[in-house]
Structures are given as C-alpha cells and as structure tokens.
Design a protein around this motif. Sequence first.
Motif, PDB file in Angstrom:
ATOM      1  N   TYR A  81       0.872  -1.179   0.000  1.00 23.75           N
ATOM      2  CA  TYR A  81       0.000   0.000   0.000  1.00 23.75           C
ATOM      3  C   TYR A  81       0.910   1.230   0.000  1.00 23.75           C
ATOM      4  O   TYR A  81       1.460   1.597   1.049  1.00 23.75           O
ATOM      5  CB  TYR A  81      -0.902  -0.015   1.236  1.00 23.75           C
ATOM      6  CG  TYR A  81      -1.609  -1.348   1.418  1.00 23.75           C
ATOM      7  CD1 TYR A  81      -2.749  -1.660   0.675  1.00 23.75           C
ATOM      8  CD2 TYR A  81      -1.121  -2.302   2.311  1.00 23.75           C
ATOM      9  CE1 TYR A  81      -3.388  -2.885   0.828  1.00 23.75           C
ATOM     10  CE2 TYR A  81      -1.755  -3.524   2.464  1.00 23.75           C
ATOM     11  CZ  TYR A  81      -2.888  -3.813   1.714  1.00 23.75           C
ATOM     12  OH  TYR A  81      -3.510  -5.023   1.861  1.00 23.75           O
ATOM     13  N   ALA A 100      -8.461  -3.061  -2.088  1.00 23.72           N
ATOM     14  CA  ALA A 100      -7.705  -2.009  -1.406  1.00 23.72           C
ATOM     15  C   ALA A 100      -8.497  -1.503  -0.201  1.00 23.72           C
ATOM     16  O   ALA A 100      -9.673  -1.148  -0.329  1.00 23.72           O
ATOM     17  CB  ALA A 100      -7.419  -0.866  -2.364  1.00 23.72           C
ATOM     18  N   VAL A 102      -7.596   5.525  -3.342  1.00 22.63           N
ATOM     19  CA  VAL A 102      -6.882   4.527  -4.146  1.00 22.63           C
ATOM     20  C   VAL A 102      -6.901   4.939  -5.618  1.00 22.63           C
ATOM     21  O   VAL A 102      -7.879   5.505  -6.106  1.00 22.63           O
ATOM     22  CB  VAL A 102      -7.474   3.114  -3.943  1.00 22.63           C
ATOM     23  CG1 VAL A 102      -8.848   2.980  -4.582  1.00 22.63           C
ATOM     24  CG2 VAL A 102      -6.539   2.047  -4.481  1.00 22.63           C
TER      25      VAL A 102
END
Length: 195
Positions: free
Chosen positions: A133, A161, A169
């Motif tokens: 991430y 995500a 995102v």
Amino acid sequence: NKILKAAETRTEKTFGDKYEETAPAITGYSVVGTGKQEIVLDAYNKEITFYYTAKEDVSYKVNYLEKDTNKILKAAETRTEKTFGDKYEETAPAITGYSVEGTGKQEIVLDAYNKEITFFYTANEDVSYKVNYLEKGTNKILKAAETRENRIFGKTYEETAPAITGYSVEGSRKQNIVLNAYNKEITFFYTANED
C-alpha cells in the motif's frame, strides 16, 4: 533367440517335394533376408527358421499434466529412434509450483507403437504473495505490507484495497493476482486527498 511368434507345423505334405514359406509380418521387427525360404522334404522333422531384428524407428511420448484437470504443465516430449521391445526409463522434471505424483520415475517397454508415459503433478499449497500500500509518486508506505500465505500455485486471488484515511486509491479498488510464480506482489497506489 527370443520367440516372436509361435512355431507353426505344416502337415499333409509329400515326401521329396519342395515347398516355399514366407515370413509373416511381426509388429516392430524386420525379417532378415528376403523373407522367403524353400525346403525340400527329403527327411522327417525338418524346420525352417526366420530371423528378425528389432526395428529402431520406435518413438514414444512423455506427457506432463496436472492431476484431476489434465491441464498441460509442460509441452509433451517425443522420444525417437528407440528400439522395439526395449525398456526405457523416464524421470519427471521439476515444474515450478508443482510436485510430481509418485516416485518421479516411470519405465516403458516398447512392445507396441504410439505408447505414452504420463507424469501427473499436483499444485503446491505453500505459495505466498505480498500486498503493498504505497503513495503514488513517492512510494511512501501508507500501510504495512501484508503477506498472504498457504495459497495454491496457479490459482487466481482477488485483493481489495482498504480505505486509508486522507488518501484515495488509484484505479480499481480490486486487483487479481495469478500465482504462476513465487514471490509475486500486488501494489495498491494511493494519492493524498485535497481537502
């Protein structure tokens, strides 16, 4: 002198006469000589013997398949110029992400044409992958990477995500990963929100 075909006895023949015999075709063998012999019956219990040599034009195929699905894991290989009647041994090659069933060795006797050996493999269940991430452009770690373990080689997995406070995102919130190799990774990129 291996017997390739049971002996045949001819009866009701005339003493003193001449007879001709033709060698029968025998799969995987070539007759030595013309394949014809004459015999004069000037005595009792006479014999004709035809000799053959094993052909050296035999081939066989080796297959590498996933157990239960028969999915081809490696292109089949053909072994050529082998001798009819002989025995050969094959060893299964290592295929990334798979374990061969059994000992990994098989023997084949070429007593016919178009024979095959098939090695079956099962997918390993020891595969892991990493999910990252990161901030887009800086590669700053926004959330600690996570490792997914005990996954099955060759399978597809989906990741979503997670929400990270202050970030959005990039692209789709979902990504698929196909575990067709070890040490694979998925990376979700995020951009800072402009509040």
